[in-house]
Write an enzyme that holds these catalytic residues in place. Structure first.
Site, PDB file in Angstrom:
ATOM      1  N   GLY A 191       0.829  -1.214   0.000  1.00 51.57           N
ATOM      2  CA  GLY A 191       0.000   0.000   0.000  1.00 51.57           C
ATOM      3  C   GLY A 191       0.859   1.259   0.000  1.00 51.57           C
ATOM      4  O   GLY A 191       0.556   2.240  -0.682  1.00 51.57           O
ATOM      5  N   ASP A 234       8.459   5.191   8.227  1.00 53.50           N
ATOM      6  CA  ASP A 234       7.794   4.570   9.352  1.00 53.50           C
ATOM      7  C   ASP A 234       6.689   5.502   9.807  1.00 53.50           C
ATOM      8  O   ASP A 234       6.856   6.718   9.790  1.00 53.50           O
ATOM      9  CB  ASP A 234       8.775   4.314  10.494  1.00 53.50           C
ATOM     10  CG  ASP A 234       8.353   3.083  11.268  1.00 53.50           C
ATOM     11  OD1 ASP A 234       8.433   1.988  10.711  1.00 53.50           O
ATOM     12  OD2 ASP A 234       7.903   3.228  12.418  1.00 53.50           O
ATOM     13  N   TYR A 255      -4.898   1.204   9.645  1.00 54.45           N
ATOM     14  CA  TYR A 255      -5.961   1.851  10.424  1.00 54.45           C
ATOM     15  C   TYR A 255      -6.881   2.742   9.572  1.00 54.45           C
ATOM     16  O   TYR A 255      -7.746   3.440  10.125  1.00 54.45           O
ATOM     17  CB  TYR A 255      -5.329   2.705  11.538  1.00 54.45           C
ATOM     18  CG  TYR A 255      -4.582   1.902  12.582  1.00 54.45           C
ATOM     19  CD1 TYR A 255      -5.268   1.265  13.614  1.00 54.45           C
ATOM     20  CD2 TYR A 255      -3.188   1.777  12.553  1.00 54.45           C
ATOM     21  CE1 TYR A 255      -4.598   0.525  14.582  1.00 54.45           C
ATOM     22  CE2 TYR A 255      -2.503   1.031  13.521  1.00 54.45           C
ATOM     23  CZ  TYR A 255      -3.216   0.414  14.522  1.00 54.45           C
ATOM     24  OH  TYR A 255      -2.554  -0.315  15.469  1.00 54.45           O
ATOM     25  N   HIS A 267      -0.365  12.025   6.237  1.00 54.06           N
ATOM     26  CA  HIS A 267       0.950  12.165   6.862  1.00 54.06           C
ATOM     27  C   HIS A 267       2.055  11.778   5.876  1.00 54.06           C
ATOM     28  O   HIS A 267       3.024  12.484   5.697  1.00 54.06           O
ATOM     29  CB  HIS A 267       0.992  11.279   8.106  1.00 54.06           C
ATOM     30  CG  HIS A 267       0.486   9.881   7.870  1.00 54.06           C
ATOM     31  ND1 HIS A 267      -0.784   9.629   7.395  1.00 54.06           N
ATOM     32  CD2 HIS A 267       1.070   8.661   7.984  1.00 54.06           C
ATOM     33  CE1 HIS A 267      -0.964   8.328   7.248  1.00 54.06           C
ATOM     34  NE2 HIS A 267       0.155   7.717   7.588  1.00 54.06           N
ATOM     35  N   ARG A 268       1.870  10.642   5.194  1.00 53.38           N
ATOM     36  CA  ARG A 268       2.894  10.183   4.240  1.00 53.38           C
ATOM     37  C   ARG A 268       2.963  11.130   3.048  1.00 53.38           C
ATOM     38  O   ARG A 268       4.038  11.479   2.576  1.00 53.38           O
ATOM     39  CB  ARG A 268       2.568   8.761   3.777  1.00 53.38           C
ATOM     40  CG  ARG A 268       3.644   8.125   2.900  1.00 53.38           C
ATOM     41  CD  ARG A 268       3.415   6.638   2.742  1.00 53.38           C
ATOM     42  NE  ARG A 268       3.265   6.002   4.047  1.00 53.38           N
ATOM     43  CZ  ARG A 268       2.082   5.672   4.581  1.00 53.38           C
ATOM     44  NH1 ARG A 268       0.964   5.837   3.920  1.00 53.38           N
ATOM     45  NH2 ARG A 268       2.038   5.143   5.787  1.00 53.38           N
TER      46      ARG A 268
HETATM   47  P1  IMP Z   1       4.731   0.972   9.610  1.00 59.36           P
HETATM   48  O1  IMP Z   1       5.097   2.376   9.330  1.00 59.36           O
HETATM   49  O2  IMP Z   1       4.634   0.193   8.337  1.00 59.36           O
HETATM   50  O3  IMP Z   1       5.605   0.330  10.642  1.00 59.36           O
HETATM   51  O4  IMP Z   1       3.259   1.006  10.155  1.00 59.36           O
HETATM   52  C1  IMP Z   1       2.944   1.125  11.527  1.00 59.36           C
HETATM   53  C2  IMP Z   1       1.484   0.830  11.711  1.00 59.36           C
HETATM   54  O5  IMP Z   1       0.712   1.944  11.290  1.00 59.36           O
HETATM   55  C3  IMP Z   1       0.957  -0.378  10.942  1.00 59.36           C
HETATM   56  O6  IMP Z   1      -0.009  -1.000  11.758  1.00 59.36           O
HETATM   57  C4  IMP Z   1       0.318   0.227   9.709  1.00 59.36           C
HETATM   58  O7  IMP Z   1      -0.736  -0.559   9.206  1.00 59.36           O
HETATM   59  C5  IMP Z   1      -0.171   1.548  10.259  1.00 59.36           C
HETATM   60  N1  IMP Z   1      -0.129   2.597   9.240  1.00 59.36           N
HETATM   61  C6  IMP Z   1       0.956   3.199   8.728  1.00 59.36           C
HETATM   62  N2  IMP Z   1       0.606   4.098   7.805  1.00 59.36           N
HETATM   63  C7  IMP Z   1      -0.738   4.029   7.732  1.00 59.36           C
HETATM   64  C8  IMP Z   1      -1.686   4.711   6.921  1.00 59.36           C
HETATM   65  O8  IMP Z   1      -1.374   5.529   6.054  1.00 59.36           O
HETATM   66  N3  IMP Z   1      -2.967   4.382   7.132  1.00 59.36           N
HETATM   67  C9  IMP Z   1      -3.369   3.466   8.051  1.00 59.36           C
HETATM   68  N4  IMP Z   1      -2.527   2.801   8.820  1.00 59.36           N
HETATM   69  C10 IMP Z   1      -1.219   3.083   8.652  1.00 59.36           C
END
Ligand code: IMP
Length: 197
Positions: free
Chosen positions: A11, A76, A153, A180-181
């Site tokens: 994603g 992250d 989420y 955020h991203r």
């Molecule tokens: P990570 O950055 O991949 O380690 O994600 C940390 C947690 O936040 C994971 O449970 C992801 O599914 C969630 N997460 C990260 N970015 C998003 C987003 O853009 N939307 C929803 N959940 C996110």
């Protein structure tokens, strides 16, 4: 430029592609010997520390593969819920895996203050240097799960800039325009293409 996104999350790669491909870059998901890389994720209070640690691990994996036409991105993110003192924050992956979105909704049952924010830290490595970019998306935890899009989420997060829809009810482009991203990647793009004098 070829941008290698070090993540096991498809994603995220799709979201980054929506941002970079129109600018003439290519985005690839980093695979280590055809497999998704297995990172040691430090249990740290800061997502920035986690990002930097993952970048160091990724750089050791790619070694000589990056040249001036290639850049590496590690990102992250975490969900920080106001009434829970910022939880799950850096533990967002673990919490999603263990209690899931239903678990978060249960913990939030009866809670009037549903404010939350996503934070993202993007590390960009190019020409021997690593640069850090941050993004925040303020919003609230919805009362129920809504939508099929996005990941993580997204079905329970309603950005303040949204018309009431959760991120999972938006297209990828809509989500990136306020997420955020998306914000962290926009800062990265500004860095890559400084305004001409
Ligand atoms: P990570 O950055 O991949 O380690 O994600 C940390 C947690 O936040 C994971 O449970 C992801 O599914 C969630 N997460 C990260 N970015 C998003 C987003 O853009 N939307 C929803 N959940 C996110």
């Amino acid at each position: 430029m070829k941008i290698i996104f070090v993540t096991s999350n498809r994603g995220k790669v799709l979201e980054a592609s929506d941002v970079f491909v129109p600018l003439g870059h290519t985005v690839e998901q980093f695979l280590d010997g055809g497999q998704l890389p297995d990172f040691i994720e430090p249990q740290s209070d800061g997502i920035e520390e986690v990002t930097i640690s993952k970048m160091k691990q990724a750089l050791m994996m790619v070694e000589g593969e990056i040249n001036e036409e290639t850049a590496l991105i590690v990102e992250d993110a975490g969900l920080f819920i106001e009434s829970l003192g910022g939880f799950p924050g850096p533990y967002s992956s673990y919490v999603e895996e263990k209690i899931g979105l239903d678990g978060i909704l249960r913990v939030m049952e009866g809670e009037g203050d549903r404010r939350a924010e996503f934070r993202a830290v993007v590390a960009f490595h190019h020409l021997g240097n690593t640069h850090i970019f941050r993004g925040v998306c303020k919003g609230a935890i919805s009362l129920d799960k809504r939508g099929e899009g996005g990941f993580g989420y997204d079905p329970i997060f309603v950005p303040s800039a949204s018309d009431g829809r959760t991120c999972a009810e938006m297209t990828a482009v809509e989500k990136s325009s306020i997420s955020h991203r998306g914000e962290a990647l926009k800062r990265l793009i500004q860095f890559l293409t400084p305004p001409s004098m």
